[in-house]
Design a protein around this motif. Structure first.
Motif, PDB file in Angstrom:
ATOM      1  N   PRO A  54      40.096  40.810  47.790  1.00  0.00           N
ATOM      2  CA  PRO A  54      39.319  41.925  48.351  1.00  0.00           C
ATOM      3  C   PRO A  54      38.614  42.790  47.313  1.00  0.00           C
ATOM      4  N   GLU A  55      39.255  43.073  46.215  1.00  0.00           N
ATOM      5  CA  GLU A  55      38.651  43.967  45.224  1.00  0.00           C
ATOM      6  C   GLU A  55      37.460  43.342  44.491  1.00  0.00           C
ATOM      7  N   GLU A  56      37.244  42.055  44.658  1.00  0.00           N
ATOM      8  CA  GLU A  56      36.129  41.384  43.976  1.00  0.00           C
ATOM      9  C   GLU A  56      34.975  41.044  44.918  1.00  0.00           C
ATOM     10  N   ARG A  57      35.054  41.432  46.172  1.00  0.00           N
ATOM     11  CA  ARG A  57      34.031  41.047  47.159  1.00  0.00           C
ATOM     12  C   ARG A  57      32.781  41.922  47.133  1.00  0.00           C
ATOM     13  N   TRP A  95      40.495  43.281  54.389  1.00  0.00           N
ATOM     14  CA  TRP A  95      40.331  41.996  53.712  1.00  0.00           C
ATOM     15  C   TRP A  95      38.863  41.586  53.721  1.00  0.00           C
ATOM     16  N   GLY A  98      36.879  44.281  51.545  1.00  0.00           N
ATOM     17  CA  GLY A  98      37.305  44.421  50.165  1.00  0.00           C
ATOM     18  C   GLY A  98      37.810  45.798  49.817  1.00  0.00           C
ATOM     19  N   SER A  99      38.352  46.511  50.780  1.00  0.00           N
ATOM     20  CA  SER A  99      38.848  47.855  50.543  1.00  0.00           C
ATOM     21  C   SER A  99      40.358  47.804  50.324  1.00  0.00           C
ATOM     22  N   ALA A 100      40.780  47.862  49.088  1.00  0.00           N
ATOM     23  CA  ALA A 100      42.207  47.799  48.777  1.00  0.00           C
ATOM     24  C   ALA A 100      42.929  49.034  49.315  1.00  0.00           C
TER      25      ALA A 100
END
Length: 106
Positions: A54-57, A95, A98-100
């Motif tokens: 998610p953090e790389e999307r 998911w 991409g929001s952790a």
């Protein structure tokens, strides 16, 4: 004399129509070829989007927006919706976007 002038005008109009027809056919063929490659590109970007953590999307969104042909107004609407719904999204929504932080809340 008038008949020859009319024939000349019709021949000129016909030649212009033929050029326009060839030009339009070329544009349609180009669009059809590009359409297939655009779809394939979008498919690959979406696949990568779903396979990344998610953090790389986030960086893929501009590519997706471009491949989908979103206008600047549509992109602004999407970004507003993402910000508005970020705290309340489900784990699946987090998911997808991409929001952790939202995933941690869910």
């Amino acid at each position: 004399e008038r008949a020859r002038e009319t024939i000349s005008q019709l021949e000129t109009a016909h030649a212009t129509d033929q050029k326009l027809t060839r030009s339009l056919r070329a544009r349609v063929a180009k669009h059809e070829r590009r359409g297939g490659s655009d779809f394939e590109y979008l498919r690959n970007v979406l696949l990568r989007f779903f396979l990344l953590p998610p953090e790389e999307r986030g960086p893929l969104f501009p590519a997706i927006a471009s491949a989908c042909g979103f206008s600047s107004r549509q992109i602004a609407q999407i970004n507003e919706a993402r910000q508005k719904h970020a705290p309340a999204v489900s784990a699946v929504g987090a998911w997808l976007w991409g929001s952790a932080a939202a995933a941690a809340e869910a």
